[in-house]
Scaffold this active site. Structure first.
Site, short mmCIF file in Angstrom:
data_model
loop_
_atom_site.label_atom_id
_atom_site.label_comp_id
_atom_site.label_asym_id
_atom_site.label_seq_id
_atom_site.Cartn_x
_atom_site.Cartn_y
_atom_site.Cartn_z
N TYR A 349 -5.40 1.44 -0.09
CA TYR A 349 -4.44 2.50 -0.40
C TYR A 349 -5.01 3.30 -1.57
CZ TYR A 349 -0.84 0.46 2.59
OH TYR A 349 -0.13 -0.01 3.66
N HIS A 535 8.46 2.75 11.15
CA HIS A 535 7.16 2.29 10.66
C HIS A 535 7.08 0.77 10.61
CE1 HIS A 535 3.37 2.41 8.53
NE2 HIS A 535 3.86 1.64 7.57
#
Length: 759
Positions: A349, A535
């Site tokens: 990330y 998600h």
């Protein structure tokens, strides 16, 4: 009427004509039944084909129209020269229109005078009842003939449609299915059917299908092309061994076919839900389409293997059409990474700060587009855009850093409010015409954090990425400011899934306590949700967003029963949904861990799991997160844990007793437990009933007072009962139309018999 020469009154010829007319009028009064079919005798001299009189008054028909032997529906048909309307087909050589179906008078259509014995028998039969005169007969027949004519025209129109190419505007969606741009799919919904158009760079056969797995096994397939100028389209299916078989019920219907020197184009349609067990229903869920093509037609190639000319792609075929009202001249700005080195590890990330360039005056962002570096389409998994504290300065813009890292900048911790989300496979997002993302005011984001999830399961080295987002904006303000609420399960180790489970359900609650407080203070009249992004990660199989109002379950807010980790995009709602204070929202996620031997934990990695919904709504309120996490201690009690070390000084915390788990972390203890499917099922039933810890966050790291409190999940029906599907097929509809036609014919015949109508 046709013109005639006026004769002198004393003319013998005229006297004979007048006498004959008086005789005819008298005979009509005495025998009206016989006069209904009366014709003038043959004239002296050579016989000529007569023209039957029109109507009951003996007037000749207009040029080009038929006589009394024709269908009564003729009177309602348009004259030549008027704008064309649907009419029954004319036979070759006919001057008028034939009846829509044969009658017993057709045997005498071309005779000038019926035989004498037939005339006498007919007259005798008609004297047994009072017949209707010709004008009445036509008026009685006309409504039925119009109905029948309309049905026949509808059939003819449906058949004629196959010969014309549908306009591209009939297909609001499109996608290139292969990397080389050789195979393009266009599609659009038409009522209860889906219309598709394939444009493929080949002069051979084209294959298209729907598959649950994305492969050839148990797939619903259609194959078509143009061979020697003749179009063909066949409905097939495959069994679990990938054997191709012709479907006995042909549910794909060809509308248009064309082949030129380079391409084959096929346009066809199919009902969403057919009566065929070999067909796959088309729903709002993700659909895995499979495609293939060959350089030869099906007749020449047989079932020859298509080689590398094949593939699969996930799409949402029923995502509502977006209203594109944007001008090409609208300004935009890009938020993109600059030469980010992607580490050679499974999940990364990366966070980068940006400053919004539009300031001091309000504008609305109307569209957000992904800018994915070419070749990195599978590397960039999703992008989140967060609003950060407005008290930051430009020094935070100097560098990016790995997110959720112990050494990441403190400024990243001020970025909590999600203002946009994009995931792999998704296209650009266009806001509705009355809604926009506000920028440029003191209440709007000045500094934003872009979080990019890089998925690198092959541990490829040396990749440099420059992906990001493009925001298109306008000074023409819209009525409402858009907001985003993150709902579902708080990403935490408290969310866990046992191994070896073909089905495990997790639930994240946006509780009525959070919505009661936040909406009651900010928007008592409620908010309007217009799009949802669902998600999860690799174990995810299906996601549903359930909505409860006053304890009563409403229609699903959003769902995806065939979730694909590699294809996640916003679902536009067909109708905006109102969320009111005191409502409940539950994000329900279904997982499969049959291929795993250890616990799956909630977390950031693609091998970890998430269960989230991102709700796009208006008007914007001060609520950015509405989620929950289940109680962990009761989860540990299920495997026999009795005590942990307190105070908690390490994470994950350490177990004190019983002996078999002593000094193990709770993660190690859960992995040590002997999980079976029955144990996993019992554990699942327990977790769904556990009290939950409420997460209810404002912007700028603030929290509503309900934050951190414990609530009980609502009593809901499990499993969720899906709405029944009403199946139909084009072939069934054609049969229904035919049966309707037969029924009307039967009613017409019965009516004729009951009223004494004769022709």
């Amino acid at each position: 009427m046709s013109p005639v020469h006026r004769l002198p009154s004393a003319s013998p010829v005229r006297r004979r004509i007048l006498a004959r007319q008086r005789q005819l009028r008298a005979s009509r009064r005495e025998a009206p039944a016989a006069s209904a079919r009366q014709v003038l005798p043959a004239r002296r001299g050579p016989a000529r084909p007569r023209r039957a009189a029109r109507g009951s008054r003996g007037r000749p028909p207009a040029p080009g129209r038929g006589g009394s032997e024709q269908s009564a529906a003729e009177g309602a048909l348009p004259r030549r020269g008027r704008p064309a309307r649907c009419r029954p087909q004319r036979g070759r050589g006919d001057r008028g229109t034939r009846p829509p179906f044969p009658t017993h008078t057709d045997t005498h259509r071309h005779t000038s005078t019926p035989p004498a014995h037939a005339h006498r028998a007919r007259a005798h039969a008609e004297t047994q009842r009072r017949p209707l005169v010709r004008g009445e007969r036509m008026r009685r027949l006309r409504p039925w003939a119009l109905v029948l004519g309309g049905l026949l025209c509808a059939c003819a129109g449906a058949g004629a449609a196959a010969g014309a190419g549908p306009a591209l505007r009939s297909y609001p969606h499109s996608a290139v299915l292969d990397g080389a741009g050789a195979y393009r799919l266009r599609w659009g919904r038409r009522g209860s059917a889906l219309a598709l158009r394939l444009e493929v760079r080949t002069r051979g056969y084209v294959g298209f299908g729907l598959s649950a797995s994305g492969g050839m096994a148990s797939a619903d397939i259609v194959v078509g092309g143009v061979e020697r100028g003749q179009p063909y389209l066949q409905d097939y299916f495959t069994d679990e061994n990938r054997v191709l078989k012709k479907d006995p019920q042909q549910d794909y219907h060809l509308e248009y076919a064309m082949e030129n020197s380079t391409h084959t184009i096929l346009a066809f349609s199919r009902e969403l839900h057919t009566c065929d067990t070999n067909d796959k229903s088309i729903t709002e869920s993700t659909v895995r389409v499979i495609w293939a093509y060959h350089h030869k037609d099906l007749g020449e190639a047989g079932q020859n293997y298509h080689g590398s000319n094949r593939g699969t792609k996930s799409l949402r075929l029923l995502n509502p059409e977006r209203e594109e009202v944007l001008s090409a001249s609208l300004p935009y700005f890009d938020l993109t990474n600059k030469d980010v080195p992607v580490p050679d590890k499974d999940t990364t990330y990366w966070c980068q700060m940006f400053k919004i360039p539009v300031q001091h005056e309000k504008h609305h962002v109307t569209k957000v587009e992904p800018l994915i570096q070419k070749g990195h389409e599978n590397l960039v998994h999703h992008i989140l855009l967060y609003q950060c504290s407005s008290n930051l300065n430009d020094s935070v813009l100097d560098y990016g850093h790995e997110c959720y890292h112990p050494n990441m900048p403190d400024s990243f911790l001020t970025c909590e409010t999600v203002i946009f989300a994009w995931a792999i496979g998704g296209e650009g997002f266009t806001y509705p015409p009355h809604v926009g993302l506000s920028i440029g005011t003191a209440a709007d984001p000045l500094f934003v954090l872009m979080e990019v999830h890089y998925d690198n399961p092959s541990y490829t080295e040396g990749m440099i990425d420059n992906s990001g987002l493009r925001l298109i904006y306008t000074p023409v303000l819209r009525k409402y400011d858009a907001g985003v609420i993150e709902a579902g399960l708080w990403v935490s180790l408290f969310h866990n899934i046992p191994p070896g489970m073909p089905e495990f359900v997790s639930e994240g609650h946006c509780t009525l306590e959070c919505l009661e407080e936040a909406l009651g203070a900010e928007r008592p009249a409620g908010i309007q949700v217009f799009a949802v992004l669902l998600h999860a990660h690799l174990a995810g199989r299906a996601i549903r967003m359930r909505h409860f109002h006053n304890g009563e379950e409403q229609k699903l807010l959003a769902y995806d029963n065939e979730f694909d980790f590699n294809f996640q995009e916003f679902q536009y709602l067909k109708e905006e949904r109102t969320i009111l204070p005191g409502d409940n929202l539950i994000t329900e996620c279904h997982y499969s861990t049959v291929d795993r031997i250890r616990m799956t934990w909630g977390g950031l990695s693609t091998r970890n799991e998430m269960c989230l919904s991102y709700l796009l709504y208006y008007p914007r309120i001060n609520l950015t997160r509405c989620a929950s996490i289940p109680d962990i201690m009761e989860q540990l009690q299920f495997i026999g844990v009795k005590e942990i070390y307190r105070p908690v000084r390490t994470w994950p915390f350490i177990i004190k007793s019983p002996k078999q788990y002593k000094n193990l972390s709770f993660m190690d203890a859960m992995n040590k437990f002997k999980w079976s499917r029955s144990e996993g099922l019992s554990y699942n039933q327990l977790v769904l009933k556990l009290p939950v810890n409420v997460r209810c966050s404002k912007t700028d790291n603030a929290e509503w007072s309900i934050q951190g409190m414990t609530a009980l999940p609502p009593e809901i029906e499990r499993p969720y009962k899906t709405e029944p599907v009403i199946c139909s097929s084009s072939s069934c509809l054609s049969c229904s139309l035919f049966l309707t036609l037969l029924f009307v014919v039967h009613i017409t015949a019965s009516t004729i018999g009951n009223t004494g109508l004769s022709v």
